[in-house]
Design a protein around this motif. Structure first.
Motif, PDB file in Angstrom:
ATOM      1  N   GLY A 189       0.808  -1.240   0.000  1.00 38.95           N
ATOM      2  CA  GLY A 189       0.000   0.000   0.000  1.00 38.95           C
ATOM      3  C   GLY A 189       0.826   1.268   0.000  1.00 38.95           C
ATOM      4  N   CYS A 190       2.145   1.132   0.187  1.00 38.52           N
ATOM      5  CA  CYS A 190       3.090   2.234   0.011  1.00 38.52           C
ATOM      6  C   CYS A 190       2.716   3.444   0.878  1.00 38.52           C
ATOM      7  CB  CYS A 190       3.192   2.568  -1.472  1.00 38.52           C
ATOM      8  SG  CYS A 190       4.770   3.319  -1.944  1.00 38.52           S
ATOM      9  N   ALA A 191       2.599   4.626   0.278  1.00 39.38           N
ATOM     10  CA  ALA A 191       2.384   5.844   1.068  1.00 39.38           C
ATOM     11  C   ALA A 191       0.922   6.058   1.462  1.00 39.38           C
ATOM     12  CB  ALA A 191       2.890   7.050   0.293  1.00 39.38           C
ATOM     13  N   GLY A 192       0.022   5.203   0.973  1.00 35.81           N
ATOM     14  CA  GLY A 192      -1.345   5.216   1.478  1.00 35.81           C
ATOM     15  C   GLY A 192      -2.337   6.106   0.748  1.00 35.81           C
ATOM     16  N   GLY A 193      -1.974   6.614  -0.432  1.00 38.37           N
ATOM     17  CA  GLY A 193      -2.901   7.470  -1.181  1.00 38.37           C
ATOM     18  C   GLY A 193      -4.224   6.766  -1.478  1.00 38.37           C
ATOM     19  N   LEU A 194      -4.142   5.502  -1.839  1.00 41.41           N
ATOM     20  CA  LEU A 194      -5.364   4.758  -2.174  1.00 41.41           C
ATOM     21  C   LEU A 194      -6.139   4.400  -0.899  1.00 41.41           C
ATOM     22  CD1 LEU A 194      -6.503   4.056  -4.878  1.00 41.41           C
ATOM     23  CD2 LEU A 194      -5.383   1.835  -4.771  1.00 41.41           C
ATOM     24  N   ALA A 195      -5.405   4.107   0.171  1.00 40.79           N
ATOM     25  CA  ALA A 195      -6.057   3.812   1.463  1.00 40.79           C
ATOM     26  C   ALA A 195      -6.877   5.024   1.900  1.00 40.79           C
ATOM     27  CB  ALA A 195      -4.997   3.474   2.510  1.00 40.79           C
ATOM     28  N   GLN A 196      -6.335   6.215   1.699  1.00 43.64           N
ATOM     29  CA  GLN A 196      -7.057   7.424   2.096  1.00 43.64           C
ATOM     30  C   GLN A 196      -8.318   7.625   1.270  1.00 43.64           C
ATOM     31  OE1 GLN A 196      -3.621  10.161   2.179  1.00 43.64           O
ATOM     32  NE2 GLN A 196      -4.166  10.566   4.297  1.00 43.64           N
ATOM     33  N   GLU A 197      -8.214   7.334  -0.035  1.00 44.30           N
ATOM     34  CA  GLU A 197      -9.412   7.423  -0.893  1.00 44.30           C
ATOM     35  C   GLU A 197     -10.467   6.431  -0.408  1.00 44.30           C
ATOM     36  OE1 GLU A 197     -10.342   9.434  -3.291  1.00 44.30           O
ATOM     37  OE2 GLU A 197      -8.454  10.537  -3.274  1.00 44.30           O
ATOM     38  N   LEU A 212       6.749  -3.335   3.114  1.00 46.17           N
ATOM     39  CA  LEU A 212       8.066  -3.614   3.678  1.00 46.17           C
ATOM     40  C   LEU A 212       8.294  -2.663   4.863  1.00 46.17           C
ATOM     41  CD1 LEU A 212       9.877  -3.898   0.232  1.00 46.17           C
ATOM     42  CD2 LEU A 212       9.313  -5.799   1.786  1.00 46.17           C
ATOM     43  N   PRO A 213       9.012  -3.127   5.917  1.00 39.02           N
ATOM     44  CA  PRO A 213       9.094  -2.338   7.151  1.00 39.02           C
ATOM     45  C   PRO A 213       9.490  -0.878   6.935  1.00 39.02           C
ATOM     46  CG  PRO A 213      10.014  -4.505   7.520  1.00 39.02           C
ATOM     47  CD  PRO A 213       9.654  -4.445   6.065  1.00 39.02           C
ATOM     48  N   LYS A 214      10.541  -0.621   6.158  1.00 40.07           N
ATOM     49  CA  LYS A 214      10.970   0.788   6.059  1.00 40.07           C
ATOM     50  C   LYS A 214       9.940   1.641   5.316  1.00 40.07           C
ATOM     51  CE  LYS A 214      14.252  -0.292   2.354  1.00 40.07           C
ATOM     52  NZ  LYS A 214      15.616  -0.222   1.908  1.00 40.07           N
ATOM     53  N   VAL A 215       9.199   1.039   4.405  1.00 43.74           N
ATOM     54  CA  VAL A 215       8.160   1.785   3.666  1.00 43.74           C
ATOM     55  C   VAL A 215       6.995   2.100   4.606  1.00 43.74           C
ATOM     56  CG1 VAL A 215       6.569   1.702   1.701  1.00 43.74           C
ATOM     57  CG2 VAL A 215       8.830   0.660   1.515  1.00 43.74           C
ATOM     58  N   ALA A 216       6.569   1.068   5.352  1.00 44.77           N
ATOM     59  CA  ALA A 216       5.444   1.280   6.277  1.00 44.77           C
ATOM     60  C   ALA A 216       5.817   2.343   7.314  1.00 44.77           C
ATOM     61  CB  ALA A 216       5.078  -0.048   6.952  1.00 44.77           C
ATOM     62  N   GLN A 217       7.071   2.331   7.784  1.00 45.08           N
ATOM     63  CA  GLN A 217       7.487   3.333   8.786  1.00 45.08           C
ATOM     64  C   GLN A 217       7.431   4.750   8.217  1.00 45.08           C
ATOM     65  OE1 GLN A 217      11.313   1.697   9.894  1.00 45.08           O
ATOM     66  NE2 GLN A 217      10.272  -0.102  10.743  1.00 45.08           N
ATOM     67  N   VAL A 218       7.945   4.909   6.999  1.00 45.82           N
ATOM     68  CA  VAL A 218       7.933   6.258   6.395  1.00 45.82           C
ATOM     69  C   VAL A 218       6.499   6.704   6.079  1.00 45.82           C
ATOM     70  CG1 VAL A 218       8.655   7.601   4.360  1.00 45.82           C
ATOM     71  CG2 VAL A 218      10.305   6.164   5.539  1.00 45.82           C
ATOM     72  N   ALA A 219       5.662   5.755   5.644  1.00 42.85           N
ATOM     73  CA  ALA A 219       4.252   6.098   5.363  1.00 42.85           C
ATOM     74  C   ALA A 219       3.600   6.634   6.640  1.00 42.85           C
ATOM     75  CB  ALA A 219       3.509   4.870   4.855  1.00 42.85           C
ATOM     76  N   LYS A 220       3.892   5.966   7.755  1.00 42.93           N
ATOM     77  CA  LYS A 220       3.308   6.365   9.043  1.00 42.93           C
ATOM     78  C   LYS A 220       3.843   7.734   9.489  1.00 42.93           C
ATOM     79  CE  LYS A 220       2.579   4.185  13.493  1.00 42.93           C
ATOM     80  NZ  LYS A 220       2.873   3.000  14.281  1.00 42.93           N
ATOM     81  N   GLU A 221       5.155   7.928   9.321  1.00 41.79           N
ATOM     82  CA  GLU A 221       5.766   9.177   9.793  1.00 41.79           C
ATOM     83  C   GLU A 221       5.422  10.375   8.920  1.00 41.79           C
ATOM     84  OE1 GLU A 221       9.900   8.195   9.756  1.00 41.79           O
ATOM     85  OE2 GLU A 221       9.595   6.716  11.365  1.00 41.79           O
ATOM     86  N   ARG A 222       5.363  10.161   7.592  1.00 44.49           N
ATOM     87  CA  ARG A 222       5.290  11.324   6.696  1.00 44.49           C
ATOM     88  C   ARG A 222       3.984  11.507   5.943  1.00 44.49           C
ATOM     89  NH1 ARG A 222      10.356  13.331   3.705  1.00 44.49           N
ATOM     90  NH2 ARG A 222      12.041  12.623   5.018  1.00 44.49           N
ATOM     91  N   PHE A 223       3.243  10.409   5.729  1.00 44.55           N
ATOM     92  CA  PHE A 223       2.124  10.508   4.780  1.00 44.55           C
ATOM     93  C   PHE A 223       0.742  10.447   5.427  1.00 44.55           C
ATOM     94  CE2 PHE A 223       5.672   9.345   2.097  1.00 44.55           C
ATOM     95  CZ  PHE A 223       5.424  10.004   0.896  1.00 44.55           C
ATOM     96  N   ILE A 224       0.610   9.676   6.512  1.00 47.70           N
ATOM     97  CA  ILE A 224      -0.724   9.498   7.093  1.00 47.70           C
ATOM     98  C   ILE A 224      -0.776  10.262   8.418  1.00 47.70           C
ATOM     99  CG2 ILE A 224      -2.434   7.785   7.923  1.00 47.70           C
ATOM    100  CD1 ILE A 224      -1.827   7.467   4.911  1.00 47.70           C
TER     101      ILE A 224
END
Ligand code: SAM
Length: 346
Positions: A189-197, A212-224
């Motif tokens: 789901g990467c940065a979560g743009g589709l999850a938000q929609e 992947l762990p580092k992607v999920a961490q950055v998505a949590k910190e920066r995008f959602i």
């Protein structure tokens, strides 16, 4: 049949020849901040002023601006005081960074990463594989190890891919009534743009971004935003680690990355854990059955060759994969935009 006129003046070939001139002009104007400056400025600006504010040569900027006018990315106005440039609506909306629908990061990803891989298209066609080694001097044995070769590259990728969903996300999420599926996993789901929609269209849904762990961490910190409790995160490798039970699994731009055997492995794994009555939503750009188009999808498939391990497919090819994995009712919805949706139910 080609008309005599077409053959005497091969205009279409010149257009193709110049294709990368056009994209590089747009990328450069984005990178230098032309559209941002003109959005911020309340009034049209001269090339001298633009060059001065952006720290470029005047001779280069003048030509860049004129070409952007030709591309309909800028408008030019002549008056007694000189020549002035302003953004078109298209560039205000999609190329200026401050716009909520900005494609700026997507453009930068194309300019700085995709473009370099395409330099080796001939090698990719000869060898039938991606070109990270030639373009960046790194092995692509682990595909996403190569895609995420540095933290900076990973963040560029996440921003670049995410922006598309502010434009096409609603169409793919609304292609089917997903309201019966409340517990949703967005795999990769990467940065979560589709999850938000998804949570904005379906008020009873929760979406877990599995990446992947580092992607999920950055998505949590920066995008959602932290207050968004309907989006959760699951760190894991969907090929190696367990995938939890859910009503619906979204696979957006995942299957096109991988060869068919890996797609099958993932789909079978999902089918096993999917709740009865649940399903999988595949979001991809679809080729015509005879692969005669659409042109964007054809070039995306070449892009998968230079950058990934998979390819773009027809709706029959995706439906066959879903059926082979055990999904019964498979429906395809074309959105008329870049990405389409296929729903397979268990
Ligand atoms: N679904 C997102 C979208 O459409 O914007 C991202 C698509 S991107 C092409 C592929 C995604 O799959 C990336 O977010 C990547 O980190 C994730 N991914 C790749 N391999 C993975 C794996 N083995 N397990 C979990 N996620 C993975």
């Amino acid at each position: 049949m080609d008309s005599a006129e077409d053959l005497n003046y091969p205009q279409i070939l010149f257009q193709y020849n110049h294709g990368f001139f056009f994209s590089k002009t747009m990328f450069t104007a984005c990178e230098l901040g032309v559209f941002d400056l003109l959005l911020e400025s309340e009034e049209p600006l001269s090339s001298d002023v633009i060059a001065g504010r952006l720290g470029t040569s005047t001779t280069g900027m003048e030509r860049l601006l004129d070409t952007c006018v030709g591309l309909k990315l800028l408008r030019v106005e002549l008056n007694s005081e000189g020549v002035f440039y302003r953004n078109t609506e298209l560039s205000n909306l999609y190329l200026a960074k401050a716009s909520p629908k900005s494609l700026y990061h997507n453009m930068m990803y194309y300019s700085k990463t995709v473009y370099l891989c395409w330099h080796y298209l001939t090698d990719a066609v000869r060898e039938g594989k991606n070109q990270y080694e030639r373009a960046f001097g790194i092995s692509s044995k682990d595909l996403f190890g190569a895609v995420y070769r540095s933290e900076e590259e990973m963040i560029k990728f996440m921003y670049g891919l995410n922006e598309i969903w502010s434009i096409c996300g609603r169409d793919v999420i609304a292609a089917f009534d997903l309201s019966p599926f409340t517990h949703i996993y967005d795999l990769g789901g990467c940065a979560g743009g589709l999850a938000q929609e998804c949570i904005s269209l379906y008020p009873n849904s929760t979406v877990t971004i599995y990446d992947l762990p580092k992607v999920a961490q950055v998505a949590k910190e920066r995008f959602i935003p932290p207050e968004e409790h309907r989006i959760m995160f699951h760190e894991g490798d969907f090929f190696k680690d367990p995938v939890p039970e859910a009503d619906l699994y979204i696979l957006a731009r995942i299957l096109h990355d991988w060869p068919d055997d890996k797609c099958m492995h993932l789909l079978e794994k999902i089918h096993k854990v999917c709740k009865p009555g649940g399903g999988v939503l595949v979001v991809e750009t679809l080729l015509n059955e005879d692969k005669s188009g659409p042109l964007d999808t054809q070039v995306y498939s070449l892009n998968m060759l230079v950058q990934a391990e998979g390819k773009e497919k027809t709706s029959t090819e995706y439906s066959n994969l879903l059926r082979a994995a055990g999904f019964k009712e498979v429906q395809v919805k074309k959105t008329g935009k870049l990405y389409d949706a296929i729903l397979g139910k268990k």
